[in-house]
Design a protein around this motif. Sequence first.
Motif, mmCIF file in Angstrom:
data_model
loop_
_atom_site.group_PDB
_atom_site.id
_atom_site.type_symbol
_atom_site.label_atom_id
_atom_site.label_comp_id
_atom_site.label_asym_id
_atom_site.label_seq_id
_atom_site.Cartn_x
_atom_site.Cartn_y
_atom_site.Cartn_z
ATOM 1 N N THR A 198 16.694 2.063 -19.266
ATOM 2 C CA THR A 198 16.487 3.507 -19.351
ATOM 3 C C THR A 198 15.500 3.768 -20.477
ATOM 4 O OG1 THR A 198 17.564 5.661 -19.623
ATOM 5 C CG2 THR A 198 18.457 3.835 -20.897
ATOM 6 N N LEU A 214 21.013 10.021 -17.645
ATOM 7 C CA LEU A 214 21.892 8.944 -17.211
ATOM 8 C C LEU A 214 23.106 9.565 -16.523
ATOM 9 C CD1 LEU A 214 22.043 6.186 -19.971
ATOM 10 C CD2 LEU A 214 21.036 6.053 -17.704
ATOM 11 N N THR A 218 27.429 6.030 -15.225
ATOM 12 C CA THR A 218 26.718 4.878 -15.776
ATOM 13 C C THR A 218 27.645 4.059 -16.678
ATOM 14 O OG1 THR A 218 24.643 6.117 -15.723
ATOM 15 C CG2 THR A 218 24.711 4.148 -17.101
#
Length: 299
Positions: A198, A214, A218
């Motif tokens: 990310t 996110l 996650t």
Amino acid sequence: MDSTPQFFRHGPGPLARLFLFILLSCLLMAEDLRFKFVPEMRQAIAMIIYPMQQVALFPSNVHDTVMDYIGSFHILEENTYLREHFLRNSEKLLRLKALEAENTHLRKLLGAVNTIHTKTTATAVMAEILYTPRDPFSHKITVNKGAYHGIQAGQIVIDYKGIIGQITQVYPLASEVTLITDKDHSVPIQIVRNNIRTVISGTGKNNEIELRYLSVNTDIREGDLLATSGIGGVYPRGLPVAVITEIKRHPSDNFAQISGTPVAGVDRNRQVLILSLSPALPVSPESPAKESSVESESN
């Protein structure tokens, strides 16, 4: 008839005098034990001769007073010297401690350089922080290496713990570094525990970064270490960036609110490293042809 004058008169003999004094001593001792008259007489005599004792001791008292007064000057001078000596030694001791701390930091930087060389082909230049801005909303620092030293915009800056920021402005003898906590700065990262990739972004606050976009599902936890992923070619892979400190998940939101703390910081040391990735050597288009010709000749 004339008589010869006597120059010395003959008195009692020595034995008679000794006997007389012994007898007098025995009488005085007996009187002191029985009648206690001698102590009173002793006190009366002491009161009478006290002024004469003070007059006799006056020169000695004056001498002692003068010597004490002179000695106080020597003590004061010695005290001043010792205080100055102590302050000088204290300053040297503080400087020695600062040098020891700086030496320890430089050793750690050297270890970081060796680690980076084993992972990537990056080259490192050591720099010293000149000053940080007084504006609390500006997350930039200035280092003492610039274009004259081969520094270019885009190079990254680290300490022995991890990423600090990136060179954004280059001057002849200095450079400006934008920290990763700046709100306009982003770093591609991955979670070390599960390799999820990310991007982190600065929040404009000291010692705080955030992970945006996110999903609430996650797999990320508090305490997870974030490291550079190497995507984009700006940051070499595997350098520590931050540690997750807070995660907020709301079922009504699509994205989780995740924040972290950078592992490195410019408020801890004066020396930093400026890294530049060495470009990979280009492969010549003639190489495959040469290899095929060599193989055919060998066959």
